[in-house]
Enzyme design. Structure first.
Site, PDB file in Angstrom:
ATOM      1  N   ASN A   9      11.852  -7.079  11.261  1.00  0.00           N
ATOM      2  CA  ASN A   9      11.554  -5.644  11.173  1.00  0.00           C
ATOM      3  C   ASN A   9      10.495  -5.334  12.233  1.00  0.00           C
ATOM      4  O   ASN A   9       9.330  -5.690  12.066  1.00  0.00           O
ATOM      5  CB  ASN A   9      11.032  -5.323   9.763  1.00  0.00           C
ATOM      6  CG  ASN A   9      10.504  -3.909   9.647  1.00  0.00           C
ATOM      7  OD1 ASN A   9      10.787  -3.049  10.494  1.00  0.00           O
ATOM      8  ND2 ASN A   9       9.722  -3.652   8.609  1.00  0.00           N
ATOM      9  N   LYS A  11       9.280  -2.579  13.049  1.00  0.00           N
ATOM     10  CA  LYS A  11       8.449  -1.415  12.669  1.00  0.00           C
ATOM     11  C   LYS A  11       8.337  -0.436  13.845  1.00  0.00           C
ATOM     12  O   LYS A  11       9.282  -0.264  14.594  1.00  0.00           O
ATOM     13  CB  LYS A  11       7.073  -1.881  12.192  1.00  0.00           C
ATOM     14  CG  LYS A  11       7.157  -2.983  11.139  1.00  0.00           C
ATOM     15  CD  LYS A  11       5.865  -3.191  10.415  1.00  0.00           C
ATOM     16  CE  LYS A  11       5.966  -4.422   9.531  1.00  0.00           C
ATOM     17  NZ  LYS A  11       4.986  -4.480   8.493  1.00  0.00           N
ATOM     18  N   HIS A  97      11.481   0.213   2.212  1.00  0.00           N
ATOM     19  CA  HIS A  97      10.361  -0.635   2.639  1.00  0.00           C
ATOM     20  C   HIS A  97       9.067  -0.086   2.050  1.00  0.00           C
ATOM     21  O   HIS A  97       8.891   1.131   1.938  1.00  0.00           O
ATOM     22  CB  HIS A  97      10.282  -0.664   4.173  1.00  0.00           C
ATOM     23  CG  HIS A  97       9.336  -1.701   4.681  1.00  0.00           C
ATOM     24  ND1 HIS A  97       7.976  -1.490   4.727  1.00  0.00           N
ATOM     25  CD2 HIS A  97       9.544  -2.959   5.132  1.00  0.00           C
ATOM     26  CE1 HIS A  97       7.396  -2.590   5.192  1.00  0.00           C
ATOM     27  NE2 HIS A  97       8.322  -3.494   5.450  1.00  0.00           N
ATOM     28  N   GLU A  99       6.221   0.332   3.225  1.00  0.00           N
ATOM     29  CA  GLU A  99       5.492   1.296   4.069  1.00  0.00           C
ATOM     30  C   GLU A  99       6.105   2.684   3.938  1.00  0.00           C
ATOM     31  O   GLU A  99       5.398   3.693   4.004  1.00  0.00           O
ATOM     32  CB  GLU A  99       5.493   0.806   5.533  1.00  0.00           C
ATOM     33  CG  GLU A  99       4.522  -0.356   5.705  1.00  0.00           C
ATOM     34  CD  GLU A  99       4.870  -1.315   6.823  1.00  0.00           C
ATOM     35  OE1 GLU A  99       5.705  -0.980   7.681  1.00  0.00           O
ATOM     36  OE2 GLU A  99       4.292  -2.424   6.838  1.00  0.00           O
ATOM     37  N   GLU A 169       9.206  -8.152  -1.456  1.00  0.00           N
ATOM     38  CA  GLU A 169       8.072  -8.050  -0.544  1.00  0.00           C
ATOM     39  C   GLU A 169       6.831  -7.600  -1.314  1.00  0.00           C
ATOM     40  O   GLU A 169       6.622  -6.391  -1.497  1.00  0.00           O
ATOM     41  CB  GLU A 169       8.377  -7.022   0.553  1.00  0.00           C
ATOM     42  CG  GLU A 169       9.548  -7.403   1.431  1.00  0.00           C
ATOM     43  CD  GLU A 169       9.349  -6.881   2.848  1.00  0.00           C
ATOM     44  OE1 GLU A 169       9.371  -7.707   3.768  1.00  0.00           O
ATOM     45  OE2 GLU A 169       9.140  -5.676   3.029  1.00  0.00           O
ATOM     46  N   GLY A 175       1.798  -7.642   6.228  1.00  0.00           N
ATOM     47  CA  GLY A 175       0.914  -7.324   7.348  1.00  0.00           C
ATOM     48  C   GLY A 175      -0.541  -7.688   7.091  1.00  0.00           C
ATOM     49  O   GLY A 175      -1.422  -7.283   7.837  1.00  0.00           O
ATOM     50  N   SER A 215       4.087 -11.606   5.503  1.00  0.00           N
ATOM     51  CA  SER A 215       3.375 -12.578   6.341  1.00  0.00           C
ATOM     52  C   SER A 215       4.112 -13.903   6.512  1.00  0.00           C
ATOM     53  O   SER A 215       3.499 -14.968   6.495  1.00  0.00           O
ATOM     54  CB  SER A 215       1.956 -12.799   5.813  1.00  0.00           C
ATOM     55  OG  SER A 215       1.234 -11.572   5.827  1.00  0.00           O
TER      56      SER A 215
HETATM   57  C1  PEP Z   1       7.719  -6.378   6.726  1.00  0.00           C
HETATM   58  O1  PEP Z   1       7.514  -5.541   7.585  1.00  0.00           O
HETATM   59  O2  PEP Z   1       8.690  -6.260   5.961  1.00  0.00           O
HETATM   60  C2  PEP Z   1       6.813  -7.518   6.606  1.00  0.00           C
HETATM   61  C3  PEP Z   1       7.035  -8.418   5.682  1.00  0.00           C
HETATM   62  O3  PEP Z   1       5.742  -7.564   7.503  1.00  0.00           O
HETATM   63  P1  PEP Z   1       4.814  -8.847   7.805  1.00  0.00           P
HETATM   64  O4  PEP Z   1       5.755 -10.018   8.043  1.00  0.00           O
HETATM   65  O5  PEP Z   1       4.047  -8.460   9.028  1.00  0.00           O
HETATM   66  O6  PEP Z   1       3.956  -9.078   6.613  1.00  0.00           O
END
Ligand code: PEP
Length: 257
Positions: A9, A11, A97, A99, A169, A175, A215
């Site tokens: 992703n 972003k 997601h 976010e 997630e 992040g 992460s």
């Molecule tokens: C994501 O954007 O779905 C995500 C898991 O980000 P990160 O790997 O940076 O934590």
């Protein structure tokens, strides 16, 4: 065995030129990873979807979008429909997601509408669920996951759900550099699979792929992917360079061989 799926992703990162460069780098480094063993999905921003799609033609990498709307067309300024995504050969789409839930008012209800529209258009939805730190500390993780899944998947029949990928997630791990331990991720994902048994049946639940996201890095992918209910990863930050995403995909594919 369920086919592994690793999705990046991107972003709101990468101009078109940067996106093409990254896609070319990944295509070059990952060409030997067998596409019948692992789905590798790149989800660039909307502005770079077409160009990245062109880079990926005749490769083992697939194209995904980061969001979609639920109508085919209309006066919905700023939105992009599943039909428009199909028009440029997008195959996967991330829905719900954290976010989007956190900053853009995404709810379980809008996730449900988007999911139905995406399935109707023949896209493979990656539906994200996960608890916040406060919810985890308050002992509400399973309750939150159950609510997100029951409401998000409402009205999706057996034939539809088999084409859906779920991404667990935990919001506190996205992040932040804090990965859930593999035990925490496995526990939550086993809970999700058991819930799918209740909502559908054992056979269906065994077919549904559940990714972990939060992460994920080259250093932790192997132990995550070894867990019985972790079928892949949704990767944010570490999907932004050829080196780290390549290392994640290669390690995942070695474990799964
Ligand atoms: C994501 O954007 O779905 C995500 C898991 O980000 P990160 O790997 O940076 O934590």
């Amino acid at each position: 065995m369920r086919k592994t799926i690793i999705a990046g992703n991107w972003k709101m990162y990468k101009t078109v030129v940067q996106a093409i460069e990254l896609a070319n780098g990944l295509k070059r480094e990952l060409f030997a990873v067998a596409s019948d063993e692992i789905d590798i999905v790149l989800c660039p921003p909307f502005t770079a979807l077409s160009e990245v799609g062109e880079v990926l033609v005749d490769s083992n990498l697939q194209l995904g979008a980061q969001d979609t709307f639920w109508q085919d067309e209309g006066a919905f300024t700023g939105e992009v429909s599943p039909m428009m995504l199909r028009d440029i050969e997008v195959k996967f789409v991330i829905i719900g997601h954290s976010e989007r839930r956190q900053y853009f008012g995404e709810t379980n209800e809008s996730v449900n509408k988007k999911l139905k529209a995406a399935l109707g258009a023949g896209l493979v939805p990656i539906v994200c669920v996960g608890e916040t730190l406060k919810q985890r500390e308050g002992g509400e993780t399973f309750k939150v996951l159950e609510e997100q899944l029951r409401e998000g998947l409402k009205g999706i029949e057996e034939q539809g759900i088999e084409g859906v990928v779920i991404a667990y997630e935990p919001v506190w791990a996205i992040g932040t550099g804090k990965t859930a331990t593999f035990q925490q991720a496995q526990e939550a994902q086993k809970y999700i699979r058991n819930l799918l048994v209740k909502m559908y049946n054992n056979e269906v639940a065994e077919k549904i792929r559940i990714q972990y996201g939060g992460s994920v890095k080259p250093e932790n992918i192997a132990e995550l992917i070894r867990q019985p209910d972790i079928d892949g990863a949704l990767v944010g930050g570490a999907s932004l360079t050829t080196e780290s995403f390549t290392a994640i995909v290669k390690k995942a594919s070695e474990v799964r061989k």
